[in-house]
Design a protein around this motif. Structure first.
Motif, PDB file in Angstrom:
ATOM      1  N   LYS A  19       9.640 -16.309 -30.998  1.00  0.00           N
ATOM      2  CA  LYS A  19       8.451 -16.266 -30.133  1.00  0.00           C
ATOM      3  C   LYS A  19       7.474 -17.370 -30.528  1.00  0.00           C
ATOM      4  O   LYS A  19       6.957 -18.088 -29.666  1.00  0.00           O
ATOM      5  CB  LYS A  19       7.791 -14.896 -30.235  1.00  0.00           C
ATOM      6  CG  LYS A  19       6.542 -14.731 -29.424  1.00  0.00           C
ATOM      7  CD  LYS A  19       6.012 -13.301 -29.586  1.00  0.00           C
ATOM      8  CE  LYS A  19       4.528 -13.276 -29.711  1.00  0.00           C
ATOM      9  NZ  LYS A  19       3.996 -11.930 -29.918  1.00  0.00           N
ATOM     10  N   ASN A  28       5.054 -20.042 -21.869  1.00  0.00           N
ATOM     11  CA  ASN A  28       4.019 -19.017 -21.714  1.00  0.00           C
ATOM     12  C   ASN A  28       4.577 -17.660 -22.120  1.00  0.00           C
ATOM     13  O   ASN A  28       5.689 -17.297 -21.707  1.00  0.00           O
ATOM     14  CB  ASN A  28       3.546 -18.952 -20.258  1.00  0.00           C
ATOM     15  CG  ASN A  28       2.947 -20.251 -19.797  1.00  0.00           C
ATOM     16  OD1 ASN A  28       2.067 -20.798 -20.439  1.00  0.00           O
ATOM     17  ND2 ASN A  28       3.436 -20.767 -18.685  1.00  0.00           N
ATOM     18  N   LEU A  29       3.821 -16.912 -22.897  1.00  0.00           N
ATOM     19  CA  LEU A  29       4.211 -15.557 -23.273  1.00  0.00           C
ATOM     20  C   LEU A  29       3.827 -14.626 -22.132  1.00  0.00           C
ATOM     21  O   LEU A  29       2.649 -14.429 -21.851  1.00  0.00           O
ATOM     22  CB  LEU A  29       3.519 -15.142 -24.566  1.00  0.00           C
ATOM     23  CG  LEU A  29       3.778 -13.713 -25.029  1.00  0.00           C
ATOM     24  CD1 LEU A  29       5.267 -13.495 -25.324  1.00  0.00           C
ATOM     25  CD2 LEU A  29       2.932 -13.402 -26.256  1.00  0.00           C
ATOM     26  N   ASP A  30       4.824 -14.081 -21.435  1.00  0.00           N
ATOM     27  CA  ASP A  30       4.579 -13.202 -20.290  1.00  0.00           C
ATOM     28  C   ASP A  30       4.431 -11.749 -20.719  1.00  0.00           C
ATOM     29  O   ASP A  30       3.611 -11.026 -20.171  1.00  0.00           O
ATOM     30  CB  ASP A  30       5.719 -13.310 -19.273  1.00  0.00           C
ATOM     31  CG  ASP A  30       5.910 -14.723 -18.760  1.00  0.00           C
ATOM     32  OD1 ASP A  30       4.903 -15.424 -18.557  1.00  0.00           O
ATOM     33  OD2 ASP A  30       7.070 -15.135 -18.572  1.00  0.00           O
ATOM     34  N   GLN A  31       5.271 -11.337 -21.648  1.00  0.00           N
ATOM     35  CA  GLN A  31       5.161  -9.975 -22.152  1.00  0.00           C
ATOM     36  C   GLN A  31       5.862  -9.838 -23.489  1.00  0.00           C
ATOM     37  O   GLN A  31       6.785 -10.573 -23.803  1.00  0.00           O
ATOM     38  CB  GLN A  31       5.678  -8.951 -21.153  1.00  0.00           C
ATOM     39  CG  GLN A  31       7.119  -9.112 -20.712  1.00  0.00           C
ATOM     40  CD  GLN A  31       7.518  -8.013 -19.753  1.00  0.00           C
ATOM     41  OE1 GLN A  31       7.381  -6.831 -20.055  1.00  0.00           O
ATOM     42  NE2 GLN A  31       8.015  -8.396 -18.594  1.00  0.00           N
ATOM     43  N   ASP A  32       5.381  -8.888 -24.268  1.00  0.00           N
ATOM     44  CA  ASP A  32       5.958  -8.529 -25.561  1.00  0.00           C
ATOM     45  C   ASP A  32       5.790  -7.026 -25.679  1.00  0.00           C
ATOM     46  O   ASP A  32       4.715  -6.532 -25.997  1.00  0.00           O
ATOM     47  CB  ASP A  32       5.235  -9.269 -26.692  1.00  0.00           C
ATOM     48  CG  ASP A  32       5.865  -9.019 -28.057  1.00  0.00           C
ATOM     49  OD1 ASP A  32       6.685  -8.079 -28.184  1.00  0.00           O
ATOM     50  OD2 ASP A  32       5.524  -9.741 -29.001  1.00  0.00           O
ATOM     51  N   ASN A  33       6.858  -6.317 -25.363  1.00  0.00           N
ATOM     52  CA  ASN A  33       6.808  -4.857 -25.332  1.00  0.00           C
ATOM     53  C   ASN A  33       7.820  -4.265 -26.300  1.00  0.00           C
ATOM     54  O   ASN A  33       8.955  -4.740 -26.386  1.00  0.00           O
ATOM     55  CB  ASN A  33       7.106  -4.335 -23.922  1.00  0.00           C
ATOM     56  CG  ASN A  33       6.067  -4.778 -22.923  1.00  0.00           C
ATOM     57  OD1 ASN A  33       4.887  -4.532 -23.117  1.00  0.00           O
ATOM     58  ND2 ASN A  33       6.491  -5.434 -21.860  1.00  0.00           N
ATOM     59  N   ARG A  39      12.790  -3.966 -28.340  1.00  0.00           N
ATOM     60  CA  ARG A  39      11.687  -4.915 -28.155  1.00  0.00           C
ATOM     61  C   ARG A  39      12.127  -5.967 -27.151  1.00  0.00           C
ATOM     62  O   ARG A  39      13.219  -6.528 -27.265  1.00  0.00           O
ATOM     63  CB  ARG A  39      11.314  -5.579 -29.469  1.00  0.00           C
ATOM     64  CG  ARG A  39      10.121  -6.534 -29.312  1.00  0.00           C
ATOM     65  CD  ARG A  39       9.615  -7.020 -30.630  1.00  0.00           C
ATOM     66  NE  ARG A  39       8.529  -7.985 -30.475  1.00  0.00           N
ATOM     67  CZ  ARG A  39       8.153  -8.801 -31.442  1.00  0.00           C
ATOM     68  NH1 ARG A  39       8.723  -8.754 -32.624  1.00  0.00           N
ATOM     69  NH2 ARG A  39       7.180  -9.664 -31.228  1.00  0.00           N
ATOM     70  N   VAL A  41      10.743  -9.466 -25.211  1.00  0.00           N
ATOM     71  CA  VAL A  41       9.751 -10.534 -25.131  1.00  0.00           C
ATOM     72  C   VAL A  41      10.210 -11.487 -24.038  1.00  0.00           C
ATOM     73  O   VAL A  41      11.344 -11.969 -24.067  1.00  0.00           O
ATOM     74  CB  VAL A  41       9.615 -11.282 -26.473  1.00  0.00           C
ATOM     75  CG1 VAL A  41       8.606 -12.414 -26.365  1.00  0.00           C
ATOM     76  CG2 VAL A  41       9.240 -10.324 -27.597  1.00  0.00           C
ATOM     77  N   GLN A  42       9.329 -11.744 -23.075  1.00  0.00           N
ATOM     78  CA  GLN A  42       9.647 -12.660 -21.977  1.00  0.00           C
ATOM     79  C   GLN A  42       8.726 -13.867 -22.053  1.00  0.00           C
ATOM     80  O   GLN A  42       7.512 -13.725 -22.199  1.00  0.00           O
ATOM     81  CB  GLN A  42       9.482 -11.959 -20.632  1.00  0.00           C
ATOM     82  CG  GLN A  42       9.841 -12.842 -19.452  1.00  0.00           C
ATOM     83  CD  GLN A  42       9.828 -12.066 -18.141  1.00  0.00           C
ATOM     84  OE1 GLN A  42       9.990 -10.859 -18.110  1.00  0.00           O
ATOM     85  NE2 GLN A  42       9.641 -12.787 -17.045  1.00  0.00           N
ATOM     86  N   SER A  51      12.617 -17.409 -16.418  1.00  0.00           N
ATOM     87  CA  SER A  51      12.116 -17.104 -17.756  1.00  0.00           C
ATOM     88  C   SER A  51      13.280 -16.903 -18.715  1.00  0.00           C
ATOM     89  O   SER A  51      14.433 -16.794 -18.303  1.00  0.00           O
ATOM     90  CB  SER A  51      11.296 -15.806 -17.729  1.00  0.00           C
ATOM     91  OG  SER A  51      10.218 -15.896 -16.840  1.00  0.00           O
ATOM     92  N   CYS A  53      14.332 -14.325 -22.165  1.00  0.00           N
ATOM     93  CA  CYS A  53      13.925 -13.145 -22.901  1.00  0.00           C
ATOM     94  C   CYS A  53      14.597 -13.182 -24.260  1.00  0.00           C
ATOM     95  O   CYS A  53      15.714 -13.667 -24.423  1.00  0.00           O
ATOM     96  CB  CYS A  53      14.244 -11.858 -22.150  1.00  0.00           C
ATOM     97  SG  CYS A  53      15.989 -11.445 -22.019  1.00  0.00           S
TER      98      CYS A  53
END
Length: 120
Positions: A19, A28-33, A39, A41-42, A51, A53
């Motif tokens: 990341k 760009n960090l779109d999501q980190d769930n 886990r 990360v997109q 994108s 992941c």
């Protein structure tokens, strides 16, 4: 019917290290769930409709096994400088009849090609 590639899984060993790498080169960090052992990360390159992941707890293949994903840019020279300035080990710009290219790998060895398309 449109068929759109919108997400490519990139297998990594250390999600936080990957990341950090991808955001350092401009994704760009779109999501980190995270939920339990999962886990997701997109990240998306600027201007891209597709994108990547990274994560854990999901099937992605062996870390470092991705080869040949191309990122198209307006200037291979500018991309080379950006990657170099970010501390990435990147080869010098290579000019071929079908475009200019630079190549780099992430910390796990997943290999990327950055291509400037030839002027038509």
């Amino acid at each position: 019917m449109d068929w759109k590639i919108e997400l490519i899984a990139i297998p990594v060993t250390d999600v936080d290290r990957a990341k950090d790498f991808y955001t350092k080169i401009g994704f760009n960090l779109d999501q980190d769930n995270a939920q339990g052992d999962l886990r997701f990360v997109q990240l998306t390159p600027p201007g891209s409709a597709c994108s990547i992941c990274i994560g854990k707890g999901m099937p992605q293949g062996e870390p470092g096994s991705v080869r040949g994903v191309h990122i198209v840019v307006a200037s291979a020279d500018d991309a080379y400088k950006k990657l170099l300035d970010a501390g990435v080990d990147v080869n010098p710009v290579e000019e071929l009849s079908w475009g200019k290219f630079v190549y780099f790998a992430d910390p796990d060895g997943n290999e990327w090609a950055v291509q400037e398309l030839p002027i038509k």
